[in-house]
Design a protein around this motif. Structure first.
Motif, PDB file in Angstrom:
ATOM      1  N   HIS A 170      -0.694  -5.335  -7.743  1.00  0.00           N
ATOM      2  CA  HIS A 170      -0.424  -6.440  -6.654  1.00  0.00           C
ATOM      3  C   HIS A 170       1.098  -6.208  -6.484  1.00  0.00           C
ATOM      4  O   HIS A 170       1.185  -6.074  -5.128  1.00  0.00           O
ATOM      5  N   GLU A 189      -4.785  -5.345   0.562  1.00  0.00           N
ATOM      6  CA  GLU A 189      -5.185  -5.627  -0.808  1.00  0.00           C
ATOM      7  C   GLU A 189      -6.228  -6.779  -1.014  1.00  0.00           C
ATOM      8  O   GLU A 189      -6.277  -7.751  -0.322  1.00  0.00           O
ATOM      9  N   GLN A 233      -3.886  -9.350   2.973  1.00  0.00           N
ATOM     10  CA  GLN A 233      -4.577  -9.688   1.691  1.00  0.00           C
ATOM     11  C   GLN A 233      -5.614 -10.551   1.799  1.00  0.00           C
ATOM     12  O   GLN A 233      -5.920 -11.261   2.657  1.00  0.00           O
TER      13      GLN A 233
END
Length: 255
Positions: A170, A189, A233
């Protein structure tokens, strides 16, 4: 930059089961009709997947191969598929470790977990980025899509190694995305919550966890919407709740 809606060729590493398999098949269904390369260790599952569509290509691959083997894999793939413009990293393993009883810790297993979930992805990104940056210089969007975990934000004590690897991934995603912000290479991500998968089968916890996990179809649908938008994200379910509480605003504060 838009998301992967116009991608021409997508590689999914860890595509033989669970999240990787579901996302690979969902990407295959995009209107842009991309070629989807499915990479994984289990040949019998790859053979099954190859029968589901002409644009589904398969390659046997182990992320725990040597550094030189990983480099050779990337060179072979980018040579055979020069239009490759998105790479999804879905390989992952999770083990329970009890440090109250340190004599029970198998360091080989712990180190394999570290390599699978983090080190191999960093290595592969190093080898893939020259190709993706070449596309970027041509004005083409490209995507680097690692799957970390909601446990990167709030860890679960029984799986400390797994949580640590996902937290490292992360953090790496945040830094890499910032470094690449002036290119056409986007880092997206994916931070799954507890999702229906085979990840926990070897722990004997699947029957219990199945009462709480997010159905794989629901997760895949939400992730695909984020991938199409090009969200930086994507954190469905409880991961999204923890992201709102602990991560919101962090992207803008990277130094």
């Amino acid at each position: 930059m838009p998301g992967i809606v116009d991608s021409k060729c997508v590689l999914v590493i860890g595509a033989t089961a669970g999240i990787g398999r579901a996302l690979a098949l969902a990407v295959h269904g995009l209107p842009s009709q991309p070629t989807v390369i499915l990479a994984g260790r289990r040949q019998e599952r790859l053979d099954e997947l190859s029968k589901l569509g002409d644009r589904l290509k398969t390659v046997r691959f182990d992320v725990n191969a040597s550094r030189e083997e990983l480099k050779g894999f990337v060179q072979d793939i980018t040579s055979k598929y020069p239009d490759l413009d998105a790479v999804v990293f879905s390989s992952g393993i999770q083990h329970i470790f009890d440090f109250n009883n340190p004599e029970t810790i198998d360091l080989e297993i712990l180190e394999t977990e570290l390599n699978t979930n983090y080190v191999s992805i960093v290595r592969l990104s190093t080898f893939f980025l020259p190709h993706l940056l070449k596309l970027s210089a041509q004005g083409r969007p490209a995507f680097w899509i690692p799957i970390s975990s909601g446990l990167a934000i709030v860890p679960k004590a029984s799986v400390p190694g797994y949580c640590a690897t996902k937290a490292a991934l992360h953090s790496f995603c945040l830094s890499l995305g910032d470094q690449l912000k002036d290119t056409n290479v986007r880092v997206i991500e994916i931070l799954p919550p507890l999702v229906e998968s085979e990840l926990h089968d070897h722990q004997g916890m699947t029957p219990m966890l199945s009462k709480f996990w997010m159905p794989l179809d629901t997760f895949t649908e939400q992730v695909m919407e984020g991938l199409k938008r090009g969200d930086t994200q994507i954190a469905p379910g409880t991961s999204g709740e923890n992201w709102e509480r602990f991560e919101k605003g962090k992207l803008e504060r990277i130094i």
